[in-house]
Write a protein that holds these residues in place. Sequence first.
Motif, PDB file in Angstrom:
ATOM      1  N   GLY A  36       0.787  -1.220   0.000  1.00 47.44           N
ATOM      2  CA  GLY A  36       0.000   0.000   0.000  1.00 47.44           C
ATOM      3  C   GLY A  36       0.823   1.276   0.000  1.00 47.44           C
ATOM      4  N   ARG A  37       2.104   1.153   0.180  1.00 46.87           N
ATOM      5  CA  ARG A  37       3.053   2.270   0.092  1.00 46.87           C
ATOM      6  C   ARG A  37       4.326   1.711  -0.549  1.00 46.87           C
ATOM      7  NH1 ARG A  37      -0.650   4.973   1.179  1.00 46.87           N
ATOM      8  NH2 ARG A  37      -0.896   6.590   2.761  1.00 46.87           N
ATOM      9  N   THR A  38       5.238   2.612  -0.877  1.00 49.50           N
ATOM     10  CA  THR A  38       6.531   2.160  -1.392  1.00 49.50           C
ATOM     11  C   THR A  38       7.409   1.814  -0.200  1.00 49.50           C
ATOM     12  OG1 THR A  38       6.229   3.718  -3.229  1.00 49.50           O
ATOM     13  CG2 THR A  38       8.399   2.716  -2.972  1.00 49.50           C
ATOM     14  N   PHE A  39       7.130   0.662   0.395  1.00 49.50           N
ATOM     15  CA  PHE A  39       7.822   0.307   1.619  1.00 49.50           C
ATOM     16  C   PHE A  39       9.291  -0.027   1.415  1.00 49.50           C
ATOM     17  CE2 PHE A  39       4.870   0.843   4.914  1.00 49.50           C
ATOM     18  CZ  PHE A  39       3.603   0.547   4.433  1.00 49.50           C
ATOM     19  N   SER A  40       9.711  -0.131   0.174  1.00 55.19           N
ATOM     20  CA  SER A  40      11.150  -0.289  -0.055  1.00 55.19           C
ATOM     21  C   SER A  40      11.898   0.982   0.347  1.00 55.19           C
ATOM     22  CB  SER A  40      11.423  -0.612  -1.525  1.00 55.19           C
ATOM     23  OG  SER A  40      10.840   0.367  -2.367  1.00 55.19           O
ATOM     24  N   SER A  41      11.163   2.095   0.503  1.00 55.85           N
ATOM     25  CA  SER A  41      11.756   3.367   0.927  1.00 55.85           C
ATOM     26  C   SER A  41      11.632   3.609   2.427  1.00 55.85           C
ATOM     27  CB  SER A  41      11.061   4.526   0.187  1.00 55.85           C
ATOM     28  OG  SER A  41      11.219   4.396  -1.194  1.00 55.85           O
ATOM     29  N   TYR A  42      11.164   2.601   3.154  1.00 49.95           N
ATOM     30  CA  TYR A  42      10.951   2.726   4.596  1.00 49.95           C
ATOM     31  C   TYR A  42      11.931   1.848   5.360  1.00 49.95           C
ATOM     32  CZ  TYR A  42       6.403   5.034   3.982  1.00 49.95           C
ATOM     33  OH  TYR A  42       5.396   5.918   3.665  1.00 49.95           O
ATOM     34  N   VAL A  43      12.345   2.349   6.509  1.00 48.12           N
ATOM     35  CA  VAL A  43      12.993   1.499   7.500  1.00 48.12           C
ATOM     36  C   VAL A  43      11.902   0.584   8.074  1.00 48.12           C
ATOM     37  CG1 VAL A  43      13.955   1.517   9.840  1.00 48.12           C
ATOM     38  CG2 VAL A  43      14.862   3.068   8.094  1.00 48.12           C
ATOM     39  N   LEU A  44      12.217  -0.672   8.258  1.00 52.30           N
ATOM     40  CA  LEU A  44      11.268  -1.622   8.837  1.00 52.30           C
ATOM     41  C   LEU A  44      11.828  -2.158  10.150  1.00 52.30           C
ATOM     42  CD1 LEU A  44      10.252  -3.555   5.593  1.00 52.30           C
ATOM     43  CD2 LEU A  44       8.974  -1.748   6.769  1.00 52.30           C
ATOM     44  N   ALA A  45      10.933  -2.468  11.058  1.00 52.82           N
ATOM     45  CA  ALA A  45      11.385  -2.896  12.378  1.00 52.82           C
ATOM     46  C   ALA A  45      10.405  -3.885  13.000  1.00 52.82           C
ATOM     47  CB  ALA A  45      11.532  -1.686  13.297  1.00 52.82           C
ATOM     48  N   TRP A  46      10.895  -4.575  14.017  1.00 49.82           N
ATOM     49  CA  TRP A  46      10.065  -5.431  14.855  1.00 49.82           C
ATOM     50  C   TRP A  46      10.091  -4.870  16.279  1.00 49.82           C
ATOM     51  CZ3 TRP A  46       6.928  -9.270  13.235  1.00 49.82           C
ATOM     52  CH2 TRP A  46       7.143  -9.802  11.964  1.00 49.82           C
ATOM     53  N   PHE A  47       8.908  -4.841  16.875  1.00 53.17           N
ATOM     54  CA  PHE A  47       8.743  -4.510  18.280  1.00 53.17           C
ATOM     55  C   PHE A  47       8.018  -5.677  18.938  1.00 53.17           C
ATOM     56  CE2 PHE A  47       9.794   0.046  18.688  1.00 53.17           C
ATOM     57  CZ  PHE A  47       9.964   0.379  17.358  1.00 53.17           C
ATOM     58  N   ARG A  48       7.991  -5.676  20.268  1.00 51.61           N
ATOM     59  CA  ARG A  48       7.201  -6.687  20.966  1.00 51.61           C
ATOM     60  C   ARG A  48       6.583  -6.063  22.207  1.00 51.61           C
ATOM     61  NH1 ARG A  48      12.089 -10.732  22.993  1.00 51.61           N
ATOM     62  NH2 ARG A  48      12.991  -9.346  24.580  1.00 51.61           N
ATOM     63  N   GLN A  49       5.478  -6.651  22.619  1.00 49.16           N
ATOM     64  CA  GLN A  49       4.786  -6.160  23.805  1.00 49.16           C
ATOM     65  C   GLN A  49       4.234  -7.331  24.588  1.00 49.16           C
ATOM     66  OE1 GLN A  49       1.922  -3.036  23.063  1.00 49.16           O
ATOM     67  NE2 GLN A  49       2.103  -2.340  25.176  1.00 49.16           N
ATOM     68  N   ALA A  50       4.709  -7.470  25.813  1.00 49.13           N
ATOM     69  CA  ALA A  50       4.225  -8.497  26.725  1.00 49.13           C
ATOM     70  C   ALA A  50       3.110  -7.906  27.579  1.00 49.13           C
ATOM     71  CB  ALA A  50       5.366  -9.004  27.592  1.00 49.13           C
ATOM     72  N   PRO A  51       2.232  -8.749  28.126  1.00 44.33           N
ATOM     73  CA  PRO A  51       1.129  -8.243  28.964  1.00 44.33           C
ATOM     74  C   PRO A  51       1.643  -7.384  30.109  1.00 44.33           C
ATOM     75  CG  PRO A  51       0.787 -10.547  28.442  1.00 44.33           C
ATOM     76  CD  PRO A  51       2.160 -10.203  27.941  1.00 44.33           C
ATOM     77  N   GLY A  52       1.064  -6.198  30.263  1.00 44.49           N
ATOM     78  CA  GLY A  52       1.427  -5.316  31.361  1.00 44.49           C
ATOM     79  C   GLY A  52       2.739  -4.584  31.184  1.00 44.49           C
ATOM     80  N   LYS A  53       3.365  -4.733  30.017  1.00 45.22           N
ATOM     81  CA  LYS A  53       4.659  -4.090  29.782  1.00 45.22           C
ATOM     82  C   LYS A  53       4.566  -3.116  28.611  1.00 45.22           C
ATOM     83  CE  LYS A  53       7.657  -7.640  31.691  1.00 45.22           C
ATOM     84  NZ  LYS A  53       8.895  -8.437  31.486  1.00 45.22           N
TER      85      LYS A  53
END
Length: 125
Positions: free
Chosen positions: A26-43
């Motif tokens: 849906g966008r030119t994501f080749s021009s974007y930095v990509l990342a992974w995040f995580r979220q644990a319950p209550g954090k």
Amino acid sequence: QVQLVESGGGLVQAGGSLRLSCAASGRTFSSYVLAWFRQAPGKEREFVAAISRSGGKTYSADSVAGRFTISRDNAENTVTVYLQMSSVKPEDTAVYLCAAATGGLVKPARNYNYWGQGTQVTVSS
């Protein structure tokens, strides 16, 4: 329509491996930095790893360095970012979300413009 769709989560034993994928369109994501995040319950949401537009540079949190590897495939219509998780620990249990940024290779979640819904990873001891 912008879409970031994660897949590959599940239940894994401690010491095992898992590969997460996130398809971005849906966008030119080749021009974007990509990342992974995580979220644990209550954090709070926690940065995991990021990768530059070309894929030539990566940046990982200390907690996953040497165990998790981020990579990407800049296909024409859909860009995919991967997170190869190895030697997983119970403390890696969380919802893992991918994100895209127009700026640099940075950690703060506020710098990321688009987010996926997340995929659950559960590590059993």
